[in-house]
Structure formats: C-alpha cells, structure tokens
Scaffold this motif. Structure first.
Motif, PDB file in Angstrom:
ATOM      1  N   LEU A   1      -9.057  11.469   0.930  1.00 33.82           N
ATOM      2  CA  LEU A   1      -9.287  10.261   0.143  1.00 33.82           C
ATOM      3  C   LEU A   1      -9.242  10.575  -1.350  1.00 33.82           C
ATOM      4  CD1 LEU A   1     -12.312   8.734   2.103  1.00 33.82           C
ATOM      5  CD2 LEU A   1      -9.910   8.032   2.245  1.00 33.82           C
TER       6      LEU A   1
ATOM      7  N   ASN B   1      -0.681   4.439   0.284  1.00 34.30           N
ATOM      8  CA  ASN B   1      -1.358   5.460   1.091  1.00 34.30           C
ATOM      9  C   ASN B   1      -1.960   4.915   2.376  1.00 34.30           C
ATOM     10  OD1 ASN B   1      -0.719   7.257  -0.942  1.00 34.30           O
ATOM     11  ND2 ASN B   1      -2.733   7.141  -1.911  1.00 34.30           N
ATOM     12  N   LEU B   2      -1.622   3.675   2.713  1.00 30.57           N
ATOM     13  CA  LEU B   2      -2.113   3.052   3.941  1.00 30.57           C
ATOM     14  C   LEU B   2      -0.946   2.369   4.646  1.00 30.57           C
ATOM     15  CD1 LEU B   2      -5.249   1.095   2.615  1.00 30.57           C
ATOM     16  CD2 LEU B   2      -5.240   3.406   3.545  1.00 30.57           C
TER      17      LEU B   2
ATOM     18  N   VAL C   1      -4.854   5.468   7.362  1.00 26.57           N
ATOM     19  CA  VAL C   1      -4.727   6.251   6.138  1.00 26.57           C
ATOM     20  C   VAL C   1      -3.497   7.141   6.301  1.00 26.57           C
ATOM     21  CG1 VAL C   1      -5.833   7.915   4.602  1.00 26.57           C
ATOM     22  CG2 VAL C   1      -7.220   6.197   5.786  1.00 26.57           C
ATOM     23  N   ASN C   2      -2.578   7.046   5.352  1.00 26.39           N
ATOM     24  CA  ASN C   2      -1.257   7.650   5.524  1.00 26.39           C
ATOM     25  C   ASN C   2      -0.977   8.690   4.430  1.00 26.39           C
ATOM     26  OD1 ASN C   2       1.352   8.141   6.406  1.00 26.39           O
ATOM     27  ND2 ASN C   2       2.215   6.313   5.437  1.00 26.39           N
ATOM     28  N   ARG C   3      -1.689   9.811   4.520  1.00 27.42           N
ATOM     29  CA  ARG C   3      -1.420  10.970   3.651  1.00 27.42           C
ATOM     30  C   ARG C   3      -1.440  12.234   4.516  1.00 27.42           C
ATOM     31  NH1 ARG C   3      -5.056  12.098  -1.028  1.00 27.42           N
ATOM     32  NH2 ARG C   3      -3.172  12.789  -2.118  1.00 27.42           N
TER      33      ARG C   3
ATOM     34  N   GLN D   1      -6.884   6.444  -5.450  1.00 25.69           N
ATOM     35  CA  GLN D   1      -5.943   5.385  -5.094  1.00 25.69           C
ATOM     36  C   GLN D   1      -6.150   4.926  -3.655  1.00 25.69           C
ATOM     37  OE1 GLN D   1      -1.796   6.338  -5.671  1.00 25.69           O
ATOM     38  NE2 GLN D   1      -1.089   4.431  -4.775  1.00 25.69           N
ATOM     39  N   THR D   2      -6.355   5.885  -2.752  1.00 24.54           N
ATOM     40  CA  THR D   2      -6.547   5.527  -1.341  1.00 24.54           C
ATOM     41  C   THR D   2      -7.816   4.713  -1.149  1.00 24.54           C
ATOM     42  OG1 THR D   2      -5.416   7.579  -0.724  1.00 24.54           O
ATOM     43  CG2 THR D   2      -6.650   6.448   1.003  1.00 24.54           C
TER      44      THR D   2
ATOM     45  N   GLU E   1      -7.176   1.267  -2.365  1.00 24.14           N
ATOM     46  CA  GLU E   1      -6.326   0.545  -1.415  1.00 24.14           C
ATOM     47  C   GLU E   1      -7.125   0.119  -0.179  1.00 24.14           C
ATOM     48  OE1 GLU E   1      -2.676   2.528  -0.467  1.00 24.14           O
ATOM     49  OE2 GLU E   1      -1.943   2.493  -2.531  1.00 24.14           O
TER      50      GLU E   1
ATOM     51  N   VAL F   1      -9.647  11.506   8.568  1.00 21.87           N
ATOM     52  CA  VAL F   1      -9.654  11.756   7.120  1.00 21.87           C
ATOM     53  C   VAL F   1     -10.412  13.055   6.933  1.00 21.87           C
ATOM     54  CG1 VAL F   1     -10.583  11.017   4.885  1.00 21.87           C
ATOM     55  CG2 VAL F   1      -9.497   9.335   6.395  1.00 21.87           C
TER      56      VAL F   1
ATOM     57  N   ASN G   1      -4.824  13.362   5.178  1.00 25.72           N
ATOM     58  CA  ASN G   1      -5.349  12.017   4.917  1.00 25.72           C
ATOM     59  C   ASN G   1      -6.566  12.016   3.997  1.00 25.72           C
ATOM     60  OD1 ASN G   1      -3.330  10.924   6.605  1.00 25.72           O
ATOM     61  ND2 ASN G   1      -4.605  11.253   8.408  1.00 25.72           N
TER      62      ASN G   1
ATOM     63  N   TYR H   1       0.830  -1.198   0.000  1.00 26.29           N
ATOM     64  CA  TYR H   1       0.000   0.000   0.000  1.00 26.29           C
ATOM     65  C   TYR H   1       0.867   1.251   0.000  1.00 26.29           C
ATOM     66  CZ  TYR H   1      -3.303  -3.569   1.524  1.00 26.29           C
ATOM     67  OH  TYR H   1      -4.055  -4.699   1.610  1.00 26.29           O
TER      68      TYR H   1
END
Length: 261
Positions: free
Chosen positions: A29, A6-7, A20-22, A32-33, A36, A64, A27, A4
C-alpha cells in the motif's frame, strides 16, 4: 466513474470484486493505492448495482504484504501523522460500509495489509495465507487502526503477542484465534467468498447494513448506549417495506423479495 491505476474493480451479480493490483510489489500500500481505495469505496457506496464487496489482491502470493516501506522511510513526524490518518480514514470508511465487505486473503496479509483485512467485516483465508503486524521490527507501530481492531477481534493478549513479537501466523492459527472466519484451499477462495456474500445478499439489505453499523459502533460504546442504539435501529427497521415483506414471506412460507426500501 474513477479510473484506478493500482486497483481493479469488476461487478457481477451485485458483487464487486475490488483487487489491489501491484503484484510486483506484493500489492504493498503506497499513498496512491490508499487514496484509490477510498475513491473505490465511495464509488461502491453510490452504485445501486453493488450489494457487497470482495476485497483481495492480484496474484497468489499476497493479499497486501504491507505498506510501501520505501515511501514510509522518507517520512518525518508531520508526514507520519498524515500518512496514518489517511489510512485510518479510508479503512474506517470500509469498516462502516453498510454494504458487507469480505476480505479474500490470498497470501500475505502483513502490516497495513493485515490492518486492511481487519477493517473488512469478514475474512476468508486461503490455506497459504499468513497474517502479521510486524511494524515494531521497523521501529514503528501499526498506524491504520490495527492497534484497536485486532484486540477487539482476537482479544488484548493475543493481539499484543502478535504486535510485540512481530511474528507471522498461518491461516489455521488465524482461524483458531478468530482472526479468520474460514480457511479454504487457494483454488476455492474466490468461489467461497462469492457464495458467502451471495448468502448475505439474499437477506434484507437495510437490515444487513444496520446490523453492521450496530455491531461496529456498539463495540465502541457502553453496554447501555449500545443497547439504546440497537433498540432504535430495531424500531427504525419496522418502518421499512422490507420488514413487512420479510415477515409476510415467512408467514406465507415463500422466499422474500427485498427491495431495499
């Protein structure tokens, strides 16, 4: 196992922590997220070492903070339908997961982020969390199931107030109206989510999964159809070894040892 971008996914003691890793985008959405997230829950469903999930966001500002507006701003009518349906499909998978999913809301849960939290079975919020569905400010409506799930959780009147005013509410108000199950200090959020999920996972896993399914699908049925579903699932559990073990353990005044069979 999928990789992943973005996770992040960590598993310990049968608990998966999916984040959720943005953080640079709070974070948000993007497509792509969301894809995933769908892949991650498909993976989790097939993993025997995972009994339940804590879903959260990286950092202390946002769970998010919404959908990726830069991406959404480019969509046309057909794109809009596809964007909405992708989110709906992934969030529905979360909602119907037989493995319990707790949203650990560690900051902003706005727009698509609020809808993601609504798709989880329980929501535990930190004191700095804020919730909202402000889509009408952008000239759109919630498109990932929020118009259905929020009224079912807090009632139509409160849901429409949140959606039509586009206002955010703080964690204590979210708790008051039933949107959040608990509110705790930020430093205690993940520990509280883990303890809550551990309590759930001490129970019969098949029964937990069918309770989720019965409650979720039952709210979408007439009372008579919902009662029929409940009695059928109640009877189905009588065929499991877990039911025998649970009742025998109760009669023998000992802790049950469930096997998920």
């Amino acid at each position: 196992m999928p990789e992943y971008s973005n996770l992040t996914l960590e598993v310990q003691d049968r608990i998966a922590v999916l984040s959720v890793n943005r953080p640079d985008k709070l974070n948000a959405l993007n497509e792509q997220t969301i894809r995933e997230l769908g892949q991650a829950f498909e993976e989790i469903a097939g993993r025997d070492d995972v009994g339940g999930v804590i879903l959260t966001g990286v950092g202390e500002k946002a769970f998010v903070a919404g959908a990726d507006i830069a991406e959404l701003s480019k969509m046309g009518p057909v794109d809009g339908i596809e964007v909405s349906r992708l989110g709906q499909q992934v969030f529905r998978r979360i909602e119907l997961s037989r493995k319990p999913v707790i949203a650990a809301v560690n900051g902003f849960a706005l727009g698509g982020g609020c809808e993601l939290a609504l798709a989880c079975h329980l929501r535990i919020a930190s004191e700095n969390a804020q919730f909202g569905l402000p889509e009408v400010k952008l000239g759109i409506i919630p498109g990932y199931g929020g118009t259905l799930r929020l009224p079912r959780i807090v009632g139509k009147g409160r849901a429409l107030e949140l959606m039509l005013t586009a206002q955010f509410i703080k964690a204590d108000e979210a708790y008051r109206i039933g949107l959040a199950n608990r509110v705790v200090p930020q430093a205690e959020l993940m520990d509280t989510a883990r303890k809550t999920l551990s309590t759930i996972l001490a129970n019969g896993p098949i029964a937990v999964g069918l309770a989720i399914e019965c409650a979720t699908r039952g709210m979408e049925m007439s009372v008579d159809d919902g009662l029929a579903l409940e009695s059928n699932l109640f009877g189905l559990l009588a065929a499991t070894s877990d039911m025998r073990e649970g009742m025998q353990a109760f009669l023998e005044k000992r802790k049950a040892e469930f096997t998920g069979r």
